[in-house]
Motif scaffolding. Structure first.
Motif, PDB file in Angstrom:
ATOM      1  N   PHE A   6       1.289  -1.425   0.288  1.00 31.23           N
ATOM      2  CA  PHE A   6      -0.286   0.408   0.185  1.00 31.23           C
ATOM      3  C   PHE A   6       0.733   1.044   0.092  1.00 31.23           C
ATOM      4  O   PHE A   6       1.999   1.618   0.814  1.00 31.23           O
ATOM      5  N   PRO A   7       0.517   1.546  -0.824  1.00 35.52           N
ATOM      6  CA  PRO A   7      -0.497   1.643  -1.977  1.00 35.52           C
ATOM      7  C   PRO A   7       0.170   0.782  -3.456  1.00 35.52           C
ATOM      8  O   PRO A   7       1.274   0.029  -2.805  1.00 35.52           O
ATOM      9  N   LEU A   8      -0.546   0.399  -4.201  1.00 34.30           N
ATOM     10  CA  LEU A   8      -0.317  -0.667  -4.822  1.00 34.30           C
ATOM     11  C   LEU A   8       0.585  -0.697  -5.748  1.00 34.30           C
ATOM     12  O   LEU A   8       1.307  -1.170  -6.313  1.00 34.30           O
ATOM     13  N   TYR A   9       0.340   0.907  -6.399  1.00 31.27           N
ATOM     14  CA  TYR A   9       1.390   1.177  -7.774  1.00 31.27           C
ATOM     15  C   TYR A   9       3.041   1.032  -6.485  1.00 31.27           C
ATOM     16  O   TYR A   9       2.929   2.632  -5.420  1.00 31.27           O
ATOM     17  N   PRO A  10       4.446   0.639  -6.643  1.00 30.69           N
ATOM     18  CA  PRO A  10       5.335   0.572  -5.732  1.00 30.69           C
ATOM     19  C   PRO A  10       6.170   2.337  -6.464  1.00 30.69           C
ATOM     20  O   PRO A  10       6.079   2.634  -7.164  1.00 30.69           O
ATOM     21  N   GLY A  11       6.711   3.156  -5.966  1.00 28.91           N
ATOM     22  CA  GLY A  11       7.392   4.319  -5.923  1.00 28.91           C
ATOM     23  C   GLY A  11       6.868   4.839  -6.471  1.00 28.91           C
ATOM     24  O   GLY A  11       7.046   6.042  -7.367  1.00 28.91           O
ATOM     25  N   LYS A  12       4.910   5.401  -6.080  1.00 25.50           N
ATOM     26  CA  LYS A  12       4.348   6.410  -6.876  1.00 25.50           C
ATOM     27  C   LYS A  12       5.036   7.694  -6.275  1.00 25.50           C
ATOM     28  O   LYS A  12       4.962   8.934  -7.104  1.00 25.50           O
ATOM     29  N   HIS A  13       5.185   7.812  -5.298  1.00 30.65           N
ATOM     30  CA  HIS A  13       5.938   8.770  -4.316  1.00 30.65           C
ATOM     31  C   HIS A  13       6.243   9.624  -5.769  1.00 30.65           C
ATOM     32  O   HIS A  13       6.938  11.352  -5.645  1.00 30.65           O
ATOM     33  N   ASP A  14       7.119   9.110  -5.902  1.00 31.98           N
ATOM     34  CA  ASP A  14       8.647   9.925  -7.543  1.00 31.98           C
ATOM     35  C   ASP A  14       7.671  10.566  -8.605  1.00 31.98           C
ATOM     36  O   ASP A  14       8.482  10.951  -9.403  1.00 31.98           O
ATOM     37  N   LEU A  15       6.566   9.757  -8.681  1.00 33.36           N
ATOM     38  CA  LEU A  15       5.618  10.131 -10.136  1.00 33.36           C
ATOM     39  C   LEU A  15       5.183  11.235 -10.223  1.00 33.36           C
ATOM     40  O   LEU A  15       4.084  11.405  -9.420  1.00 33.36           O
ATOM     41  N   PRO A  16       4.836  12.123 -11.042  1.00 35.40           N
ATOM     42  CA  PRO A  16       3.912  13.522 -11.104  1.00 35.40           C
ATOM     43  C   PRO A  16       2.758  12.398 -11.300  1.00 35.40           C
ATOM     44  O   PRO A  16       2.137  11.373 -12.434  1.00 35.40           O
ATOM     45  N   SER A  17       1.338  13.232 -10.714  1.00 35.25           N
ATOM     46  CA  SER A  17       0.065  13.230 -11.354  1.00 35.25           C
ATOM     47  C   SER A  17      -0.001  13.911 -12.256  1.00 35.25           C
ATOM     48  O   SER A  17       0.190  14.685 -12.805  1.00 35.25           O
ATOM     49  N   VAL A  18      -1.740  12.967 -12.743  1.00 34.85           N
ATOM     50  CA  VAL A  18      -2.546  13.777 -14.005  1.00 34.85           C
ATOM     51  C   VAL A  18      -3.160  14.606 -13.622  1.00 34.85           C
ATOM     52  O   VAL A  18      -2.834  15.812 -14.666  1.00 34.85           O
ATOM     53  N   PRO A  19      -4.096  14.068 -12.823  1.00 35.70           N
ATOM     54  CA  PRO A  19      -4.968  15.251 -12.497  1.00 35.70           C
ATOM     55  C   PRO A  19      -3.804  16.513 -11.072  1.00 35.70           C
ATOM     56  O   PRO A  19      -3.004  15.922 -10.765  1.00 35.70           O
ATOM     57  N   ASP A  20      -3.908  17.665 -12.217  1.00 31.93           N
ATOM     58  CA  ASP A  20      -3.025  19.155 -10.874  1.00 31.93           C
ATOM     59  C   ASP A  20      -4.273  19.780 -10.806  1.00 31.93           C
ATOM     60  O   ASP A  20      -4.305  20.485 -11.096  1.00 31.93           O
ATOM     61  N   PRO A  21      -3.434  20.020  -9.230  1.00 34.03           N
ATOM     62  CA  PRO A  21      -4.648  21.042  -8.818  1.00 34.03           C
ATOM     63  C   PRO A  21      -4.688  22.445  -9.016  1.00 34.03           C
ATOM     64  O   PRO A  21      -5.547  22.740  -9.161  1.00 34.03           O
ATOM     65  N   ALA A  22      -3.544  22.900 -10.191  1.00 32.16           N
ATOM     66  CA  ALA A  22      -3.379  23.890 -10.502  1.00 32.16           C
ATOM     67  C   ALA A  22      -4.939  24.098 -11.525  1.00 32.16           C
ATOM     68  O   ALA A  22      -5.219  24.997 -12.479  1.00 32.16           O
ATOM     69  N   GLU A  23      -5.037  23.203 -12.584  1.00 36.33           N
ATOM     70  CA  GLU A  23      -6.211  22.585 -13.309  1.00 36.33           C
ATOM     71  C   GLU A  23      -7.903  23.515 -12.537  1.00 36.33           C
ATOM     72  O   GLU A  23      -8.206  23.817 -12.842  1.00 36.33           O
ATOM     73  N   HIS A  24      -7.614  22.599 -11.287  1.00 38.64           N
ATOM     74  CA  HIS A  24      -8.712  23.169 -10.417  1.00 38.64           C
ATOM     75  C   HIS A  24      -8.510  25.348 -10.467  1.00 38.64           C
ATOM     76  O   HIS A  24     -10.043  25.619 -10.772  1.00 38.64           O
ATOM     77  N   ALA A  25      -7.614  25.561  -9.623  1.00 37.41           N
ATOM     78  CA  ALA A  25      -7.362  26.984 -10.418  1.00 37.41           C
ATOM     79  C   ALA A  25      -7.826  27.588 -11.312  1.00 37.41           C
ATOM     80  O   ALA A  25      -8.758  28.829 -11.540  1.00 37.41           O
TER      81      ALA A  25
END
Length: 263
Positions: A6-25
């Motif tokens: 957990f999380p299921l995908y290993p090493g995800k902390h070093d990966l960028p996310s697809v949804p970006d909070p800047a999109e909300h802004a």
């Protein structure tokens, strides 16, 4: 059977996310071009409806509807603007979502004010506890930071908040570690006794996630709780004036701290 990580995908902390909070802004600013919180000295998150009602009735703050999830208000405190957000729900996921949106709109300092259950017999309803670390027994923080048993709040707000509270003669304030869990109805006797023996003071639902999100986004955060009930000498939560008064004191102190009205 192999236990799933957990999380299921290993090493995800070093990966960028697809949804970006800047999109909300960007989405918000397309509808409200003046939508920014960069001029605010900070933001306070509250979880109890009574605290939000206190803000509305005492300060008559400006409402910024549609900017973030929840009720966002802007008030003036000693000449500085402070954002206050409530009515967005309880728990780590709700807090994390609101935090991301606030940060994307420009907030750089955040204090959360809520209630918690005590794990220590010397803590009584109406005491205040500043959380200086949190056991990560929820799910949100593990999507933001690599695994570790606990997390500390980023920045200097925690120490400054503790001092501001201790400078008030009438306030009973403590500082110590907390236990953040997503499952308040699955807090077991074995866990309570183990964590209490190591000095953990409170059980809550948001602090570890708040610290993880703000650390990931490189902003400052602090978490403050009014003790509402006890898990060690089980006393279910009741509507107590001392708890309401402590929560209001914590809220007012957080506002003063962000506004620079206290050292």
């Amino acid at each position: 059977m192999t236990e799933a990580p957990f999380p299921l995908y290993p090493g995800k902390h070093d990966l960028p996310s697809v949804p970006d909070p800047a999109e909300h802004a960007a989405y918000v600013r397309a509808r409200y071009p003046a939508a920014t919180l960069g001029h605010c000295a900070g933001a306070v998150l509250v979880y109890q409806p009574r605290l939000m009602n206190h803000i509305r009735s005492r300060y008559r703050p400006l409402q910024r509807q549609g900017w973030i999830r929840g009720d966002l208000r802007i008030l003036n405190r000693t000449g500085r603007k402070i954002a206050v957000c409530g009515d967005f729900g309880l728990g780590a996921p709700a807090a994390a979502l609101v935090l991301e949106q606030l940060i994307a709109l420009g907030v750089r300092r955040i204090v959360t004010v809520g209630t918690a259950a005590s794990l220590q017999p010397h803590l009584n309803p109406g005491d205040l506890v500043v959380c200086d670390s949190a056991l990560r027994d929820e799910g949100v923080s593990r999507h933001y930071l690599p695994p570790s048993p606990s997390i500390t709040p980023p920045g200097e707000l925690t120490a400054r908040l503790t001092k501001a509270l201790r400078d008030q003669d009438h306030v009973m304030v403590h500082q110590g570690p907390g236990w953040t869990t997503d499952a308040p109805y699955r807090e077991t006797r074995a866990e309570i006794e183990q964590y209490a023996a190591t000095g953990v003071m409170t059980a809550d639902m948001e602090a570890a996630a708040v610290f993880a999100v703000t650390a990931h986004r490189r902003v400052e955060a602090a978490a403050l709780f009014a003790v509402a009930d006890s898990l060690t000498r089980r006393t279910p939560r009741r509507d107590q004036a001392s708890v309401r008064a402590a929560a209001r004191t914590g809220l007012e102190t957080a506002l003063d701290l962000l506004a620079g009205a206290v050292a």
